[in-house]
Design an enzyme around this catalytic site. Structure first.
Site, PDB file in Angstrom:
ATOM      1  CD  GLU A 128      55.534  52.972  52.523  1.00 38.43           C
ATOM      2  OE1 GLU A 128      56.284  51.680  52.218  1.00 38.43           O
ATOM      3  OE2 GLU A 128      55.115  52.339  53.443  1.00 38.43           O
ATOM      4  CB  THR A 181      50.061  47.719  51.721  1.00 34.33           C
ATOM      5  OG1 THR A 181      50.357  47.784  52.374  1.00 34.33           O
ATOM      6  CG2 THR A 181      49.688  49.222  52.424  1.00 34.33           C
TER       7      THR A 181
HETATM    8  N1  LIG Z   1      62.246  46.978  47.800  1.00 34.91           N
HETATM    9  C1  LIG Z   1      61.731  46.583  48.182  1.00 34.91           C
HETATM   10  N2  LIG Z   1      61.281  46.148  49.087  1.00 34.91           N
HETATM   11  C2  LIG Z   1      59.773  45.515  49.284  1.00 34.91           C
HETATM   12  N3  LIG Z   1      58.767  45.788  48.426  1.00 34.91           N
HETATM   13  C3  LIG Z   1      58.809  46.393  47.047  1.00 34.91           C
HETATM   14  C4  LIG Z   1      60.762  47.551  47.499  1.00 34.91           C
HETATM   15  N4  LIG Z   1      60.560  47.673  46.106  1.00 34.91           N
HETATM   16  C5  LIG Z   1      59.003  47.513  45.321  1.00 34.91           C
HETATM   17  N5  LIG Z   1      58.249  46.913  46.283  1.00 34.91           N
HETATM   18  C6  LIG Z   1      56.799  46.159  45.967  1.00 34.91           C
HETATM   19  O1  LIG Z   1      55.633  46.905  47.177  1.00 34.91           O
HETATM   20  C7  LIG Z   1      55.429  46.329  46.931  1.00 34.91           C
HETATM   21  C8  LIG Z   1      54.653  45.610  48.662  1.00 34.91           C
HETATM   22  O2  LIG Z   1      54.444  46.403  49.626  1.00 34.91           O
HETATM   23  P1  LIG Z   1      53.200  46.336  50.925  1.00 34.91           P
HETATM   24  O3  LIG Z   1      51.987  46.149  50.078  1.00 34.91           O
HETATM   25  O4  LIG Z   1      53.517  47.660  51.174  1.00 34.91           O
HETATM   26  O5  LIG Z   1      54.122  45.465  51.557  1.00 34.91           O
HETATM   27  P2  LIG Z   1      54.756  45.896  52.598  1.00 34.91           P
HETATM   28  O6  LIG Z   1      54.003  45.961  53.639  1.00 34.91           O
HETATM   29  O7  LIG Z   1      55.099  44.326  52.740  1.00 34.91           O
HETATM   30  O8  LIG Z   1      55.496  46.993  52.495  1.00 34.91           O
HETATM   31  C9  LIG Z   1      54.903  44.470  46.520  1.00 34.91           C
HETATM   32  O9  LIG Z   1      54.596  44.857  45.586  1.00 34.91           O
HETATM   33  C10 LIG Z   1      56.249  44.825  46.005  1.00 34.91           C
HETATM   34  O10 LIG Z   1      56.623  44.540  44.500  1.00 34.91           O
HETATM   35  N1  LIG Z   2      48.813  52.477  58.016  1.00 28.82           N
HETATM   36  C1  LIG Z   2      48.665  51.289  56.650  1.00 28.82           C
HETATM   37  C2  LIG Z   2      50.258  51.056  57.087  1.00 28.82           C
HETATM   38  C3  LIG Z   2      50.417  50.123  55.704  1.00 28.82           C
HETATM   39  O1  LIG Z   2      51.805  48.799  57.046  1.00 28.82           O
HETATM   40  P1  LIG Z   2      52.265  47.981  55.884  1.00 28.82           P
HETATM   41  O2  LIG Z   2      53.177  47.111  56.646  1.00 28.82           O
HETATM   42  O3  LIG Z   2      50.888  46.576  55.166  1.00 28.82           O
HETATM   43  O4  LIG Z   2      52.823  48.228  54.142  1.00 28.82           O
HETATM   44  C4  LIG Z   2      47.993  50.672  56.218  1.00 28.82           C
HETATM   45  O5  LIG Z   2      47.189  50.070  57.395  1.00 28.82           O
HETATM   46  O6  LIG Z   2      47.464  50.544  55.259  1.00 28.82           O
END
Ligand SMILES: Nc1ncnc2c1ncn2[C@@H]1O[C@H](COP(=O)(O)OP(=O)(O)O)[C@@H](O)[C@H]1O
Ligand SMILES: N[C@@H](CCOP(=O)(O)O)C(=O)O
Length: 306
Positions: A128, A181
């Protein structure tokens, strides 16, 4: 064991009032991943289907978690990873968390169950960090433990499993816009006043009590968020209409799933959850926005062997 195929669920973090502290796993939506031991000691991501994501191991959360675990365990093997994404990154449904927790679970299996669920959550939280810059545990713990979880404490990490009432069903609508996020966290206030805090922690208490006692009315009354939702909802088209329509159709409550843009609702049975899906769908139908809807029970097992 030389190869393992796992299913890692989508997750709904926050559950309205529990910003960074609560989450639950979905039964039917999630990613598939295949892990194969190799002799090279490297981590190679050889296939990604369903989303455009980095293949470099140190940029993909699956690679980040795998490299950490192989190093920590002094493993005498490397890994080939195949990722099959069934929902999009940036959906608010824990896409990065599904890859991070699926990897933590699978590598642990290949290591002969060396680590506890708490340790797997700590590894997955580093995924994360790679995805959004913060070591949040709500999605990854929900995916690893299954059901509803509470992040009772971050340092040291303390995860508590909360019972899931039988029949509780989630409905999700996912407008196909990407909200990272990392960006959505910037709109959440870093300070809140005492009155807001009192209401918020009362709602967390009410939600946990309602989940323990199967009190659906209390669950519904507690699905209220005064901290993240007021600031994030402007990023989500038609948020208020979708929420109101879901509640009018019988949902116990509704809110932003994780950091959005997905919106979740909880209902006391499958039939109501399907009516809620129709009501949410009606808001987006003629909006010109692409979207998907899902109805799912809560996953009691979380990440699992396929
Ligand atoms: N295996 C993966 N699966 C999903 N997102 C990934 C992965 N590896 C890297 N990322 C990166 O993480 C980010 C997505 O995560 P985030 O913004 O937290 O969204 P989500 O809520 O879908 O997890 C994107 O920038 C993506 O490129
Ligand atoms: N507690 C976090 C949870 C983010 O969840 P995602 O599924 O959007 O990655 C936040 O609220 O930022």
């Amino acid at each position: 064991m030389n190869q393992i195929k796992v299913f890692s669920p989508a997750t709904v973090a926050n559950v309205s009032c529990g910003y960074d502290a609560m989450g639950f796993a979905l039964e039917t939506l999630g990613d598939d991943m295949i892990f194969t031991k190799t002799n090279s000691k490297d981590v190679v991501i050889s296939k990604i289907e369903g989303a455009i994501l980095p293949y470099e191991a140190n940029k993909n959360v699956a690679g980040v978690v795998a490299l950490l675990m192989l190093k920590d365990s002094k493993a005498n093997f490397g890994l080939d990873i195949q990722i099959f994404k069934n929902f999009k990154p940036g959906s608010g449904l824990g896409s990065s968390a599904a890859s991070a927790s699926g990897t933590a679970f699978a590598v642990n299996q290949l290591l002969g169950n060396k680590y506890s669920n708490l340790e797997l959550t700590l590894f997955a939280m580093q995924g994360e960090v790679a995805a959004c810059g913060s070591a949040i545990a709500d999605n990854v713990a929900a995916a690893i433990y299954g059901g509803f979880i509470l992040v009772k404490n971050y340092e040291p990490l303390d995860i508590v499993s909360i019972p899931t009432p039988t029949n509780l069903v989630a409905t999700i609508i996912h407008p196909q816009i990407e909200i990272k996020t990392e960006d959505a966290r910037k709109v959440v206030p870093t300070q809140i006043d005492l009155k807001t805090a009192i209401t918020q922690w009362s709602n967390v208490g009410g939600l946990i009590s309602g989940l323990h006692s199967n009190d659906f009315d209390l669950i519904g009354r507690s699905l209220v968020d005064l901290v993240a939702e007021p600031n994030r909802k402007k990023l989500i088209p038609h948020f208020d209409d979708v929420k109101q329509s879901a509640i009018a159709a019988g949902a116990l409550g509704a809110g932003i799933s994780g950091s959005g843009p997905s919106i979740f609702a909880l209902s006391k049975n499958l039939k109501t959850a399907q009516k809620v899906e129709t009501a949410m769908d009606a808001v987006y139908k003629n909006s010109g926005i692409d979207y998907s809807t899902y109805v799912s029970h809560i996953s009691k097992t979380g990440t699992r062997i396929q």
